[in-house]
Design a protein around this motif. Structure first.
Motif, PDB file in Angstrom:
ATOM      1  N   ARG A 276      -0.023   8.103  -3.964  1.00  0.00           N
ATOM      2  CA  ARG A 276      -0.085   7.997  -2.498  1.00  0.00           C
ATOM      3  C   ARG A 276       0.471   6.643  -2.070  1.00  0.00           C
ATOM      4  O   ARG A 276       0.267   5.618  -2.361  1.00  0.00           O
ATOM      5  N   TYR A 277       1.683   6.790  -1.277  1.00  0.00           N
ATOM      6  CA  TYR A 277       2.435   5.696  -0.839  1.00  0.00           C
ATOM      7  C   TYR A 277       1.696   4.430  -0.436  1.00  0.00           C
ATOM      8  O   TYR A 277       0.952   4.784   0.748  1.00  0.00           O
ATOM      9  N   GLY A 278       1.628   3.504  -0.723  1.00  0.00           N
ATOM     10  CA  GLY A 278       1.004   2.232  -0.281  1.00  0.00           C
ATOM     11  C   GLY A 278      -0.484   2.085  -0.718  1.00  0.00           C
ATOM     12  O   GLY A 278      -1.077   1.096   0.056  1.00  0.00           O
ATOM     13  N   ASN A 279      -0.920   2.752  -1.364  1.00  0.00           N
ATOM     14  CA  ASN A 279      -2.228   2.686  -1.821  1.00  0.00           C
ATOM     15  C   ASN A 279      -2.598   1.536  -2.749  1.00  0.00           C
ATOM     16  O   ASN A 279      -1.582   1.507  -3.685  1.00  0.00           O
ATOM     17  N   VAL A 280      -3.629   0.990  -2.934  1.00  0.00           N
ATOM     18  CA  VAL A 280      -3.851  -0.019  -3.961  1.00  0.00           C
ATOM     19  C   VAL A 280      -5.114   0.586  -4.750  1.00  0.00           C
ATOM     20  O   VAL A 280      -5.970   1.193  -4.140  1.00  0.00           O
ATOM     21  N   HIS A 281      -4.770   0.708  -6.046  1.00  0.00           N
ATOM     22  CA  HIS A 281      -6.061   1.347  -6.772  1.00  0.00           C
ATOM     23  C   HIS A 281      -6.255   0.461  -7.738  1.00  0.00           C
ATOM     24  O   HIS A 281      -5.604  -0.355  -8.541  1.00  0.00           O
ATOM     25  N   VAL A 282      -7.878   0.654  -8.517  1.00  0.00           N
ATOM     26  CA  VAL A 282      -8.230  -0.215  -9.524  1.00  0.00           C
ATOM     27  C   VAL A 282      -8.690   0.727 -10.635  1.00  0.00           C
ATOM     28  O   VAL A 282      -9.237   1.745 -10.329  1.00  0.00           O
ATOM     29  N   GLY A 283      -8.149   0.431 -11.806  1.00  0.00           N
ATOM     30  CA  GLY A 283      -8.556   1.103 -13.055  1.00  0.00           C
ATOM     31  C   GLY A 283      -9.684   0.513 -13.536  1.00  0.00           C
ATOM     32  O   GLY A 283      -9.836  -0.858 -13.857  1.00  0.00           O
ATOM     33  N   ILE A 284     -10.882   1.362 -14.089  1.00  0.00           N
ATOM     34  CA  ILE A 284     -11.937   0.557 -14.712  1.00  0.00           C
ATOM     35  C   ILE A 284     -11.942   1.438 -16.058  1.00  0.00           C
ATOM     36  O   ILE A 284     -12.179   2.533 -16.013  1.00  0.00           O
ATOM     37  N   GLY A 285     -12.408   0.539 -17.239  1.00  0.00           N
ATOM     38  CA  GLY A 285     -12.564   1.060 -18.525  1.00  0.00           C
ATOM     39  C   GLY A 285     -11.529   0.365 -19.394  1.00  0.00           C
ATOM     40  O   GLY A 285     -11.302  -0.654 -19.472  1.00  0.00           O
ATOM     41  N   THR A 286     -10.526   1.481 -20.049  1.00  0.00           N
ATOM     42  CA  THR A 286      -9.768   1.031 -20.988  1.00  0.00           C
ATOM     43  C   THR A 286      -8.636  -0.015 -20.445  1.00  0.00           C
ATOM     44  O   THR A 286      -7.879   0.663 -19.530  1.00  0.00           O
ATOM     45  N   SER A 287      -8.294  -0.889 -20.894  1.00  0.00           N
ATOM     46  CA  SER A 287      -7.027  -1.653 -20.419  1.00  0.00           C
ATOM     47  C   SER A 287      -5.984  -1.925 -21.406  1.00  0.00           C
ATOM     48  O   SER A 287      -4.732  -2.478 -21.329  1.00  0.00           O
ATOM     49  N   SER A 288      -6.360  -1.746 -22.991  1.00  0.00           N
ATOM     50  CA  SER A 288      -5.669  -1.816 -23.894  1.00  0.00           C
ATOM     51  C   SER A 288      -4.146  -1.384 -23.933  1.00  0.00           C
ATOM     52  O   SER A 288      -3.200  -1.701 -24.767  1.00  0.00           O
TER      53      SER A 288
END
Length: 325
Positions: A276-288
Protein backbone atom coordinates in the motif's frame (compact mmCIF):
# COMPACT_ATOMS: atom_id res chain seq x y z
CA UNK A 1 -12.41 -17.06 -19.50
CA UNK A 2 -11.19 -16.95 -15.88
CA UNK A 3 -8.20 -19.09 -16.75
CA UNK A 4 -7.29 -16.83 -19.69
CA UNK A 5 -7.41 -13.71 -17.51
CA UNK A 6 -5.45 -15.41 -14.72
CA UNK A 7 -2.78 -16.50 -17.17
CA UNK A 8 -2.25 -12.85 -18.12
CA UNK A 9 -1.24 -12.15 -14.53
CA UNK A 10 0.84 -15.32 -14.34
CA UNK A 11 2.64 -14.13 -17.47
CA UNK A 12 3.58 -10.88 -15.70
CA UNK A 13 5.08 -12.94 -12.89
CA UNK A 14 7.08 -15.06 -15.33
CA UNK A 15 8.25 -12.29 -17.67
CA UNK A 16 8.48 -9.00 -15.74
CA UNK A 17 8.97 -10.14 -12.15
CA UNK A 18 11.03 -13.31 -12.52
CA UNK A 19 12.54 -12.76 -16.01
CA UNK A 20 12.38 -16.50 -16.66
CA UNK A 21 14.53 -17.67 -19.54
CA UNK A 22 14.44 -20.81 -21.64
CA UNK A 23 16.10 -23.77 -19.96
CA UNK A 24 16.14 -22.27 -16.46
CA UNK A 25 15.26 -24.56 -13.57
CA UNK A 26 12.11 -23.08 -12.06
CA UNK A 27 10.65 -24.38 -8.80
CA UNK A 28 7.12 -23.37 -7.82
CA UNK A 29 6.60 -23.95 -4.08
CA UNK A 30 2.94 -24.06 -3.11
CA UNK A 31 0.45 -25.73 -0.79
CA UNK A 32 -3.07 -27.03 -1.15
CA UNK A 33 -4.64 -23.67 -0.23
CA UNK A 34 -2.82 -21.79 -3.00
CA UNK A 35 -2.33 -24.59 -5.54
CA UNK A 36 -4.44 -22.87 -8.20
CA UNK A 37 -2.04 -19.92 -8.24
CA UNK A 38 0.90 -22.28 -8.28
CA UNK A 39 -0.50 -24.11 -11.30
CA UNK A 40 -1.01 -20.86 -13.22
CA UNK A 41 2.52 -19.67 -12.49
CA UNK A 42 4.01 -23.06 -13.34
CA UNK A 43 2.12 -23.07 -16.64
CA UNK A 44 3.40 -19.58 -17.48
CA UNK A 45 6.97 -20.65 -16.73
CA UNK A 46 6.55 -23.73 -18.92
CA UNK A 47 5.35 -21.54 -21.79
CA UNK A 48 8.73 -19.76 -21.55
CA UNK A 49 10.46 -23.14 -22.14
CA UNK A 50 11.75 -23.35 -18.58
CA UNK A 51 12.36 -26.66 -16.83
CA UNK A 52 9.54 -26.48 -14.30
CA UNK A 53 8.95 -28.41 -11.07
CA UNK A 54 6.11 -27.80 -8.62
CA UNK A 55 5.89 -28.93 -5.00
CA UNK A 56 2.82 -29.01 -2.75
CA UNK A 57 3.22 -29.10 1.02
CA UNK A 58 0.89 -28.65 3.95
CA UNK A 59 0.40 -24.94 4.74
CA UNK A 60 2.79 -23.81 7.43
CA UNK A 61 1.29 -22.86 10.79
CA UNK A 62 2.79 -19.36 10.96
CA UNK A 63 4.51 -16.93 8.62
CA UNK A 64 8.23 -17.39 8.99
CA UNK A 65 8.08 -21.16 9.55
CA UNK A 66 10.39 -23.42 7.57
CA UNK A 67 9.15 -25.36 4.53
CA UNK A 68 9.34 -29.14 4.68
CA UNK A 69 12.80 -30.71 4.37
CA UNK A 70 12.16 -32.09 0.83
CA UNK A 71 11.02 -28.65 -0.34
CA UNK A 72 14.07 -26.99 1.23
CA UNK A 73 16.30 -29.49 -0.57
CA UNK A 74 14.59 -28.81 -3.90
CA UNK A 75 15.08 -25.08 -3.44
CA UNK A 76 18.85 -25.59 -3.53
CA UNK A 77 18.62 -27.00 -7.06
CA UNK A 78 16.62 -24.16 -8.64
CA UNK A 79 17.59 -21.06 -10.60
CA UNK A 80 14.23 -19.41 -9.91
CA UNK A 81 11.93 -20.08 -6.93
CA UNK A 82 8.37 -18.73 -6.90
CA UNK A 83 6.40 -19.27 -3.70
CA UNK A 84 2.60 -18.91 -3.91
CA UNK A 85 1.97 -20.16 -0.36
CA UNK A 86 -0.60 -19.56 2.36
CA UNK A 87 2.02 -18.78 5.01
CA UNK A 88 5.16 -16.89 4.06
CA UNK A 89 8.47 -18.74 3.98
CA UNK A 90 10.31 -15.51 3.11
CA UNK A 91 12.04 -15.31 6.48
CA UNK A 92 12.97 -18.99 6.66
CA UNK A 93 16.49 -20.40 6.72
CA UNK A 94 15.61 -22.37 3.59
CA UNK A 95 14.97 -19.17 1.62
CA UNK A 96 18.13 -17.52 2.90
CA UNK A 97 20.20 -20.56 1.98
CA UNK A 98 18.69 -20.73 -1.52
CA UNK A 99 19.44 -17.05 -2.10
CA UNK A 100 23.01 -17.52 -0.95
CA UNK A 101 23.28 -20.40 -3.44
CA UNK A 102 22.32 -18.01 -6.25
CA UNK A 103 18.61 -18.61 -6.72
CA UNK A 104 16.33 -15.67 -7.27
CA UNK A 105 13.17 -15.85 -5.19
CA UNK A 106 9.74 -14.34 -5.78
CA UNK A 107 7.30 -14.52 -2.86
CA UNK A 108 3.51 -14.60 -3.48
CA UNK A 109 1.78 -15.02 -0.12
CA UNK A 110 -1.99 -15.65 0.08
CA UNK A 111 -2.36 -14.78 -3.59
CA UNK A 112 -5.88 -15.23 -4.94
CA UNK A 113 -7.10 -15.72 -8.52
CA UNK A 114 -8.55 -12.20 -8.37
CA UNK A 115 -5.07 -10.81 -7.73
CA UNK A 116 -3.87 -12.37 -10.98
CA UNK A 117 -6.54 -10.35 -12.77
CA UNK A 118 -6.42 -6.91 -11.12
CA UNK A 119 -4.67 -4.75 -8.55
CA UNK A 120 -1.05 -4.36 -7.58
CA UNK A 121 0.32 -7.01 -9.93
CA UNK A 122 -0.37 -4.59 -12.80
CA UNK A 123 1.97 -1.88 -11.49
CA UNK A 124 4.76 -0.39 -13.58
CA UNK A 125 7.55 -2.35 -11.91
CA UNK A 126 10.27 -1.13 -14.23
CA UNK A 127 9.18 2.47 -13.73
CA UNK A 128 9.09 2.17 -9.95
CA UNK A 129 12.35 0.25 -9.66
CA UNK A 130 14.63 3.35 -9.61
CA UNK A 131 12.48 4.93 -6.88
CA UNK A 132 12.54 1.73 -4.82
CA UNK A 133 16.31 1.45 -5.17
CA UNK A 134 16.74 5.13 -4.26
CA UNK A 135 14.68 4.61 -1.12
CA UNK A 136 16.78 1.58 -0.18
CA UNK A 137 19.94 3.68 -0.58
CA UNK A 138 18.47 6.35 1.70
CA UNK A 139 17.86 3.70 4.34
CA UNK A 140 21.40 2.36 4.02
CA UNK A 141 22.99 5.81 4.25
CA UNK A 142 21.12 6.84 7.42
CA UNK A 143 22.24 6.37 11.01
CA UNK A 144 18.77 6.78 12.51
CA UNK A 145 15.12 6.70 11.51
CA UNK A 146 12.33 8.52 13.32
CA UNK A 147 8.68 7.64 12.68
CA UNK A 148 5.73 9.66 13.94
CA UNK A 149 2.01 9.68 13.16
CA UNK A 150 -1.14 11.60 14.14
CA UNK A 151 -2.29 8.47 15.97
CA UNK A 152 0.58 8.71 18.46
CA UNK A 153 3.53 6.88 16.95
CA UNK A 154 6.87 8.27 18.12
CA UNK A 155 9.68 5.77 17.69
CA UNK A 156 13.35 5.81 16.71
CA UNK A 157 15.43 3.07 15.05
CA UNK A 158 19.21 2.79 14.95
CA UNK A 159 20.36 2.01 11.40
CA UNK A 160 24.11 2.64 11.41
CA UNK A 161 25.99 0.09 9.32
CA UNK A 162 22.91 -1.73 8.07
CA UNK A 163 22.21 -2.09 4.33
CA UNK A 164 18.97 -0.93 2.77
CA UNK A 165 17.06 -3.53 0.74
CA UNK A 166 15.13 -2.87 -2.47
CA UNK A 167 12.30 -5.28 -3.35
CA UNK A 168 10.94 -3.66 -6.52
CA UNK A 169 8.77 -6.54 -7.68
CA UNK A 170 11.57 -7.73 -9.96
CA UNK A 171 14.21 -10.37 -9.24
CA UNK A 172 16.24 -10.83 -12.41
CA UNK A 173 19.75 -11.45 -11.07
CA UNK A 174 21.18 -14.40 -9.07
CA UNK A 175 20.59 -14.09 -5.34
CA UNK A 176 17.87 -11.45 -5.64
CA UNK A 177 14.61 -11.57 -3.67
CA UNK A 178 11.35 -9.75 -4.16
CA UNK A 179 7.79 -10.09 -2.93
CA UNK A 180 4.69 -9.51 -5.01
CA UNK A 181 3.05 -7.10 -5.12
CA UNK A 182 4.81 -5.06 -2.50
CA UNK A 183 7.33 -2.78 -4.26
CA UNK A 184 9.04 -2.20 -0.95
CA UNK A 185 12.25 -0.72 0.44
CA UNK A 186 13.31 -1.84 3.89
CA UNK A 187 16.11 -2.12 6.40
CA UNK A 188 16.80 -4.15 9.53
CA UNK A 189 17.44 -1.85 12.51
CA UNK A 190 20.41 -2.60 14.72
CA UNK A 191 19.36 -4.95 17.50
CA UNK A 192 18.63 -3.22 20.79
CA UNK A 193 18.30 0.29 19.34
CA UNK A 194 14.58 0.77 18.69
CA UNK A 195 12.81 2.87 21.34
CA UNK A 196 9.37 4.41 21.62
CA UNK A 197 5.68 3.96 20.88
CA UNK A 198 4.25 2.41 17.71
CA UNK A 199 0.58 2.85 16.83
CA UNK A 200 -0.59 0.68 13.93
CA UNK A 201 -3.83 1.87 12.36
CA UNK A 202 -3.66 0.28 8.90
CA UNK A 203 -3.36 -3.48 8.62
CA UNK A 204 -1.60 -6.53 9.99
CA UNK A 205 -1.71 -8.89 7.01
CA UNK A 206 -0.15 -11.77 8.95
CA UNK A 207 -1.77 -13.86 11.68
CA UNK A 208 -5.08 -13.72 9.75
CA UNK A 209 -5.78 -10.25 11.15
CA UNK A 210 -6.04 -8.03 8.06
CA UNK A 211 -7.37 -4.46 8.10
CA UNK A 212 -7.42 -3.21 11.68
CA UNK A 213 -10.74 -2.43 13.35
CA UNK A 214 -8.98 -0.46 16.07
CA UNK A 215 -5.36 0.66 16.53
CA UNK A 216 -2.77 -1.72 17.94
CA UNK A 217 -0.34 0.04 20.28
CA UNK A 218 3.09 -1.36 21.08
CA UNK A 219 5.70 -0.01 23.47
CA UNK A 220 9.31 -0.76 22.55
CA UNK A 221 12.39 -0.67 24.75
CA UNK A 222 15.87 -1.87 23.90
CA UNK A 223 14.82 -3.09 20.48
CA UNK A 224 11.99 -5.34 21.70
CA UNK A 225 8.26 -4.99 22.20
CA UNK A 226 7.43 -4.77 25.91
CA UNK A 227 3.63 -4.43 25.66
CA UNK A 228 0.80 -4.66 23.13
CA UNK A 229 -2.71 -3.23 23.52
CA UNK A 230 -5.69 -2.71 21.23
CA UNK A 231 -8.59 -5.11 21.45
CA UNK A 232 -8.95 -8.51 19.79
CA UNK A 233 -6.12 -7.90 17.29
CA UNK A 234 -3.68 -7.20 20.11
CA UNK A 235 -4.98 -10.26 21.97
CA UNK A 236 -4.21 -12.43 18.95
CA UNK A 237 -0.65 -11.11 18.77
CA UNK A 238 -0.07 -11.58 22.49
CA UNK A 239 -1.40 -15.15 22.32
CA UNK A 240 0.88 -16.08 19.41
CA UNK A 241 3.91 -14.64 21.19
CA UNK A 242 3.06 -16.42 24.45
CA UNK A 243 2.59 -19.73 22.65
CA UNK A 244 6.11 -19.54 21.24
CA UNK A 245 7.80 -18.62 24.53
CA UNK A 246 10.86 -17.25 22.72
CA UNK A 247 12.23 -13.74 23.38
CA UNK A 248 13.20 -13.42 19.70
CA UNK A 249 9.53 -13.03 18.70
CA UNK A 250 9.54 -9.53 20.24
CA UNK A 251 12.52 -8.32 18.21
CA UNK A 252 12.07 -5.22 16.04
CA UNK A 253 13.36 -6.76 12.83
CA UNK A 254 12.40 -4.48 9.96
CA UNK A 255 11.47 -0.94 9.01
CA UNK A 256 9.85 -0.68 5.58
CA UNK A 257 7.83 1.49 3.23
CA UNK A 258 5.21 0.29 0.74
CA UNK A 259 5.62 1.80 -2.73
CA UNK A 260 3.08 0.25 -5.11
CA UNK A 261 0.90 3.00 -6.70
CA UNK A 262 -1.64 0.35 -7.71
CA UNK A 263 -2.25 -0.40 -4.01
CA UNK A 264 -3.85 2.86 -2.83
CA UNK A 265 -5.85 1.42 0.07
CA UNK A 266 -5.67 -1.29 2.70
CA UNK A 267 -8.11 -4.00 1.63
CA UNK A 268 -7.08 -7.10 3.56
CA UNK A 269 -5.16 -8.74 0.71
CA UNK A 270 -1.85 -9.84 2.20
CA UNK A 271 0.42 -8.48 -0.52
CA UNK A 272 -1.68 -5.40 -1.27
CA UNK A 273 -1.45 -4.20 2.31
CA UNK A 274 2.33 -4.62 2.39
CA UNK A 275 2.64 -2.63 -0.82
CA UNK A 276 0.00 0.00 0.00
CA UNK A 277 1.55 3.21 -1.28
CA UNK A 278 3.00 5.46 1.43
CA UNK A 279 2.56 3.11 4.36
CA UNK A 280 5.34 2.52 6.87
CA UNK A 281 5.42 -0.92 8.36
CA UNK A 282 7.46 -2.61 11.03
CA UNK A 283 8.45 -6.27 10.97
CA UNK A 284 8.70 -8.11 14.27
CA UNK A 285 10.63 -11.36 14.70
CA UNK A 286 13.28 -12.64 12.28
CA UNK A 287 15.77 -10.12 10.90
CA UNK A 288 18.56 -12.38 9.62
CA UNK A 289 17.21 -12.48 6.05
CA UNK A 290 17.20 -8.66 5.95
CA UNK A 291 20.66 -7.85 7.27
CA UNK A 292 20.09 -8.40 10.98
CA UNK A 293 21.17 -11.19 13.31
CA UNK A 294 17.95 -12.50 14.91
CA UNK A 295 16.09 -15.65 13.94
CA UNK A 296 12.65 -16.14 15.47
CA UNK A 297 10.00 -18.86 15.06
CA UNK A 298 7.47 -16.34 13.71
CA UNK A 299 7.62 -13.04 11.83
CA UNK A 300 4.85 -10.56 11.02
CA UNK A 301 4.46 -6.99 9.77
CA UNK A 302 2.20 -4.20 11.00
CA UNK A 303 1.23 -1.10 8.96
CA UNK A 304 0.69 2.60 9.66
CA UNK A 305 -1.61 4.59 7.36
CA UNK A 306 -0.42 8.19 7.88
CA UNK A 307 3.22 8.00 8.92
CA UNK A 308 5.97 10.57 8.74
CA UNK A 309 9.41 9.01 8.31
CA UNK A 310 12.63 10.93 8.79
CA UNK A 311 16.03 9.45 7.98
CA UNK A 312 18.54 11.40 10.03
CA UNK A 313 17.30 14.97 9.42
CA UNK A 314 15.56 14.37 6.08
CA UNK A 315 11.82 13.70 5.88
CA UNK A 316 11.25 11.12 3.15
CA UNK A 317 7.59 10.30 3.90
CA UNK A 318 5.22 12.93 5.26
CA UNK A 319 1.70 11.98 6.35
CA UNK A 320 1.80 8.97 4.06
CA UNK A 321 3.18 10.79 0.99
CA UNK A 322 6.70 10.42 -0.39
CA UNK A 323 8.71 13.63 -0.56
CA UNK A 324 11.48 12.23 -2.81
CA UNK A 325 9.49 11.76 -6.03
Amino acid sequence: MDSVEEMTGAGIVADTCAAIGAGERVLVVSDWRTARIGERVAAAARERDAEVSMTLMDPREFDGNEPTDPVAAAMLEADVIITPVWRSITHSSATQTALEAGARVISMVKFTPQQLVEGGLYADYEGMRPHCEAMARKFGEADEAHVTSPQGTDVTFGLEGRPGNAHPGIADEPGEFTALVHIEANISPVEGTTEGTMVFDGSIPNLDIGVLEEPVIMEVEGGAVTSVEGGKEADTIARVWADHDDPAVYNIAQLAVGMNPECPDFNGWFSNDHGRYGNVHVGIGTSSNLGGTTRAPVHFDAMMAEPTLALDDEIVVEDGEFTLF
